[in-house]
Design a protein around this motif. Structure first.
Motif, PDB file in Angstrom:
ATOM      1  N   ILE A  42       0.861  -1.182   0.000  1.00  0.00           N
ATOM      2  CA  ILE A  42       0.000   0.000   0.000  1.00  0.00           C
ATOM      3  C   ILE A  42       0.893   1.226   0.000  1.00  0.00           C
ATOM      4  O   ILE A  42       1.778   1.359   0.856  1.00  0.00           O
ATOM      5  CB  ILE A  42      -0.927   0.028   1.228  1.00  0.00           C
ATOM      6  CG1 ILE A  42      -1.885  -1.166   1.187  1.00  0.00           C
ATOM      7  CG2 ILE A  42      -1.698   1.345   1.285  1.00  0.00           C
ATOM      8  CD1 ILE A  42      -2.793  -1.276   2.399  1.00  0.00           C
ATOM      9  N   LEU A  43       0.660   2.113  -0.951  1.00  0.00           N
ATOM     10  CA  LEU A  43       1.396   3.370  -1.030  1.00  0.00           C
ATOM     11  C   LEU A  43       0.639   4.433  -0.251  1.00  0.00           C
ATOM     12  O   LEU A  43      -0.538   4.668  -0.506  1.00  0.00           O
ATOM     13  CB  LEU A  43       1.560   3.806  -2.486  1.00  0.00           C
ATOM     14  CG  LEU A  43       2.233   5.164  -2.697  1.00  0.00           C
ATOM     15  CD1 LEU A  43       3.687   5.128  -2.225  1.00  0.00           C
ATOM     16  CD2 LEU A  43       2.158   5.564  -4.162  1.00  0.00           C
ATOM     17  N   LEU A  44       1.316   5.050   0.704  1.00  0.00           N
ATOM     18  CA  LEU A  44       0.747   6.155   1.458  1.00  0.00           C
ATOM     19  C   LEU A  44       1.127   7.436   0.727  1.00  0.00           C
ATOM     20  O   LEU A  44       2.253   7.914   0.822  1.00  0.00           O
ATOM     21  CB  LEU A  44       1.280   6.170   2.897  1.00  0.00           C
ATOM     22  CG  LEU A  44       0.829   7.322   3.776  1.00  0.00           C
ATOM     23  CD1 LEU A  44      -0.695   7.335   3.910  1.00  0.00           C
ATOM     24  CD2 LEU A  44       1.482   7.229   5.141  1.00  0.00           C
ATOM     25  N   ALA A  45       0.193   7.957  -0.039  1.00  0.00           N
ATOM     26  CA  ALA A  45       0.431   9.156  -0.849  1.00  0.00           C
ATOM     27  C   ALA A  45      -0.013  10.372  -0.054  1.00  0.00           C
ATOM     28  O   ALA A  45      -1.058  10.950  -0.303  1.00  0.00           O
ATOM     29  CB  ALA A  45      -0.323   9.054  -2.172  1.00  0.00           C
ATOM     30  N   SER A  46       0.792  10.746   0.913  1.00  0.00           N
ATOM     31  CA  SER A  46       0.467  11.880   1.775  1.00  0.00           C
ATOM     32  C   SER A  46       1.056  13.152   1.179  1.00  0.00           C
ATOM     33  O   SER A  46       1.247  13.249  -0.024  1.00  0.00           O
ATOM     34  CB  SER A  46       1.012  11.629   3.180  1.00  0.00           C
ATOM     35  OG  SER A  46       2.410  11.482   3.125  1.00  0.00           O
TER      36      SER A  46
END
Length: 84
Positions: free
Chosen positions: A46-50
């Motif tokens: 899962i990519l955390l695109a913050s």
């Protein structure tokens, strides 16, 4: 940019935690390092695109992209990838 990630550290972490690959998810904010390493180890990712910019990398695709870890609390309703 294509990276060659070794799954050794992740496999050591799994052994230490006592979890299997099929029940472990790699969450990270960088495609070329975090997601690549998770994929190389055979984990869902899962990519955390913050607000932190992330570098894209060809041929490295996370199973899911979220903007906040809170998005994972409502995972069944917002699922976009093959995670089950």
């Amino acid at each position: 940019m294509k990276t060659q990630e070794s799954p050794t550290l992740i496999e050591q972490a799994l052994a230490h935690l006592g979890t299997a690959k099929h029940e472990t998810i790699m969450i990270g904010d960088q495609v070329a390092t975090d997601i690549a390493a998770g994929n190389a180890a055979g984990l869902h990712s899962i990519l955390l695109a913050s607000d932190v910019p992330f570098n894209t990398a060809a041929d490295i695709v996370p199973d899911r992209i979220v903007s906040s870890l809170l998005d994972l609390l409502d995972a069944p309703a917002k699922r976009t990838g093959p995670l089950s």
